[in-house]
Design an enzyme around this catalytic site. Sequence first.
Site, mmCIF file in Angstrom:
data_model
loop_
_atom_site.group_PDB
_atom_site.id
_atom_site.type_symbol
_atom_site.label_atom_id
_atom_site.label_comp_id
_atom_site.label_asym_id
_atom_site.label_seq_id
_atom_site.Cartn_x
_atom_site.Cartn_y
_atom_site.Cartn_z
ATOM 1 C CE1 TYR A 62 -3.942 -10.964 12.095
ATOM 2 C CE2 TYR A 62 -2.486 -8.849 12.002
ATOM 3 C CZ TYR A 62 -3.529 -9.728 11.283
ATOM 4 O OH TYR A 62 -3.634 -9.693 9.978
ATOM 5 C CG HIS A 74 -7.508 -9.822 4.278
ATOM 6 N ND1 HIS A 74 -6.304 -9.137 3.695
ATOM 7 C CD2 HIS A 74 -7.748 -9.433 5.255
ATOM 8 C CE1 HIS A 74 -6.235 -8.252 4.391
ATOM 9 N NE2 HIS A 74 -7.100 -8.221 5.657
ATOM 10 C CG HIS A 107 -0.049 -3.588 9.372
ATOM 11 N ND1 HIS A 107 -0.172 -4.554 10.321
ATOM 12 C CD2 HIS A 107 -0.676 -4.230 8.290
ATOM 13 C CE1 HIS A 107 -1.082 -5.530 9.868
ATOM 14 N NE2 HIS A 107 -1.304 -5.285 8.436
ATOM 15 C CE LYS A 152 -4.077 -1.915 2.244
ATOM 16 N NZ LYS A 152 -5.101 -1.793 3.413
#
Length: 297
Positions: free
Chosen positions: A272, A237, A263, A168
């Site tokens: 998580y 995912h 991330h 991203k």
Amino acid sequence: MTATSIDAFLAMLAAERGAAANTLAAYRSDLAGAEALVGPLADAGQEDLARLAAAWADLSPATLARKSSALRQFYLFLVDEGLRADDPSTALPRPATRRPLPRILNHAEIARLFARAEEEAVAGTMPGVRMLALLEMLYGSGLRATELVSLPLTAVPRDVPFVTVTGKGSRQRMVPVSSRARTALTEWLTVRPAGTRHLFPGRTGAMSGHLTRIRLYQLIRELAARADIDPARVSPHVLRHAFATHLLEGGADLRVLQTLLGHADIATTQIYTHVDAARLVALVNERHPLAGRAHSP
């Protein structure tokens, strides 16, 4: 003035934060929608923004939080740039939201998926070998679906156990590839159709394209059905979530996990931690300096 301010804000997001085109479009849409309700945003005051709470009353908490966040960041930018002396965004609604817990597969279900994929890959057919390579990269390296299907052939070096991934915001990272995945990829390269620069080409005839996210989603669900797992519970995912969850269970550091997943914010990775509360309690009881000391009578 407002249009110029919004454009400058979006330019900052692109240049300083590496925001992707879809992210910029979402910010622009949220800001334009708010402006349609209260007038020029750059000149709006607290009373103007307070009216948004009523206008947005029927929105979901997640959507409301996203729109409010866009406006807060916009006004923070105006203040930082000296375009406003005050920040009226304190009048915006602050919905309480909870990030949904990720769906995951347990170790036994992962084993069944791999057993089925390995059984089908033994024949050496192109679909079977490809399926095993895709599965190894999704669960073994935790790639996003888009990251996986768009991998160029050059991203897989032959001499080091890493692939270069563009995630991203066009951020690149090096992702480890397990020995299992390297074996699967090596086998895939022997049967992979030639003539395209992508590691996983698309349909025959689309020589410049790659496997689509939708097709990857279909392939994973079809494999789940053949492995006697509810297809509705399985997706690329979900396999990425399983990768992260099982690594954390195995003792991986949260910062390492953040790097592997790509991330930008550690807060995203912290979702998580819910899966391993029992292990963390046991860790404190076993490793803390006071763990072996009994209370004095």
